[in-house]
Design a protein around this motif. Structure first.
Motif, PDB file in Angstrom:
ATOM      1  N   THR A 191      -8.179   6.250 -14.263  1.00 43.48           N
ATOM      2  CA  THR A 191      -7.399   5.027 -14.018  1.00 43.48           C
ATOM      3  C   THR A 191      -5.910   5.344 -13.904  1.00 43.48           C
ATOM      4  O   THR A 191      -5.243   4.900 -12.965  1.00 43.48           O
ATOM      5  CB  THR A 191      -7.615   4.025 -15.173  1.00 43.48           C
ATOM      6  OG1 THR A 191      -8.992   3.665 -15.218  1.00 43.48           O
ATOM      7  CG2 THR A 191      -6.768   2.777 -14.979  1.00 43.48           C
ATOM      8  N   LYS A 196      -1.118  -2.578 -14.730  1.00 44.01           N
ATOM      9  CA  LYS A 196      -2.468  -2.793 -15.261  1.00 44.01           C
ATOM     10  C   LYS A 196      -2.945  -1.568 -16.030  1.00 44.01           C
ATOM     11  O   LYS A 196      -3.535  -1.681 -17.108  1.00 44.01           O
ATOM     12  CB  LYS A 196      -3.448  -3.049 -14.108  1.00 44.01           C
ATOM     13  CG  LYS A 196      -3.495  -4.469 -13.605  1.00 44.01           C
ATOM     14  CD  LYS A 196      -4.713  -4.618 -12.680  1.00 44.01           C
ATOM     15  CE  LYS A 196      -4.523  -5.746 -11.677  1.00 44.01           C
ATOM     16  NZ  LYS A 196      -5.512  -5.673 -10.579  1.00 44.01           N
ATOM     17  N   ALA A 204      -3.505   5.201 -10.511  1.00 39.78           N
ATOM     18  CA  ALA A 204      -2.282   4.395 -10.539  1.00 39.78           C
ATOM     19  C   ALA A 204      -1.045   5.241 -10.258  1.00 39.78           C
ATOM     20  O   ALA A 204       0.065   4.723 -10.178  1.00 39.78           O
ATOM     21  CB  ALA A 204      -2.149   3.699 -11.886  1.00 39.78           C
ATOM     22  N   GLU A 220      -0.692  -2.307 -10.003  1.00 35.57           N
ATOM     23  CA  GLU A 220      -1.762  -1.385 -10.423  1.00 35.57           C
ATOM     24  C   GLU A 220      -1.289  -0.485 -11.552  1.00 35.57           C
ATOM     25  O   GLU A 220      -2.031  -0.233 -12.511  1.00 35.57           O
ATOM     26  CB  GLU A 220      -2.241  -0.545  -9.229  1.00 35.57           C
ATOM     27  CG  GLU A 220      -3.021  -1.331  -8.192  1.00 35.57           C
ATOM     28  CD  GLU A 220      -4.102  -2.215  -8.804  1.00 35.57           C
ATOM     29  OE1 GLU A 220      -4.954  -1.687  -9.540  1.00 35.57           O
ATOM     30  OE2 GLU A 220      -4.078  -3.440  -8.580  1.00 35.57           O
TER      31      GLU A 220
END
Lengths: 117, 117
Positions: free
Chosen positions: B81, B24, B85, B21
DNA sequence: TTTTCATATCGTGACATCGCGATATGACAA
DNA sequence: TTGTCATATCGCGATGTCACGATATGAAAA
């Protein structure tokens, strides 16, 4: 002499696209797992007969496929992805193509994320 | 005693999903760039008046938006995001939400990629 | 040559990410 | 309360990734 009016000539400041490609390649559970296996191939692939010295050339696609349980085509294209990203190197031995980690590339990438003080 | 027929009970071997994660989140030019700016917010955002001490709380979304040139909604969701993460932490100061790097998380992630010998 | 076998590439539908404008939320000001 | 402003969430079409089966490639064996 450096060009005088070149914009952002502060080298090493911008996020390198090369690093983004490498991070994309690693941002997948299967590919990251494979990269971890390739850290110590001798130990990780002990249950398969080596075709060549794994500490030198790494592991062939068949064995990566066997251990991962993924389709052959999937493993092949994943290894191509990792190679294009510069994270592994390949060597052909007979019919078998072996992949090994590029530790320098991994080390450089780690340095992009966190420069040790 | 370990359960006898549990598959892959070798702890610490599997690629942690948490790391995937995080990778990404970083595998995008804009987000990686922002993370690099947040390494030295005091220098990188010198041209905007700080709302609070940037070395302590980081940078607010408005300033990230101004420097990146992206839409406000894009920057906001990118920071969400990165926070999900675990790579940044947020602090509200008045109306402004500030984001700063989590250096420990970045250091841990770098360690997943390359354990210094 | 033909066959075999390891690997690569192609084509696919399912699903995720991209970056945006529009809109909602929620803190503070008036 | 109403307004303002910083940030978050929603909805979207476009584009990218996923993992696969089918098929092509190409090296070595027969």
């Amino acid at each position: 002499m450096m060009p005088e009016n070149s914009p952002r000539s502060e080298a090493g400041q911008h996020a390198p696209l090369e690093a983004v490609e490498a991070l994309k390649a690693l941002a997948n559970p299967a590919r990251l797992q494979i990269m971890e296996w390739l850290r110590d191939p001798h130990t990780e692939f002990a249950e398969w007969e080596p075709i060549a010295d794994r500490d030198e050339v790494g592991v062939c696609v068949s064995h990566l496929q066997a251990k991962s349980g993924l389709a052959q085509s999937t493993v092949s294209s994943y290894m191509t992805t990792l190679e294009r990203a510069g994270l592994v190197r390949s060597t052909r031995i007979g019919k078998w193509i072996h992949y090994r980690r590029d530790e320098h590339a991994m080390s450089r990438l780690a340095g992009v994320l966190h420069t040790p003080s």
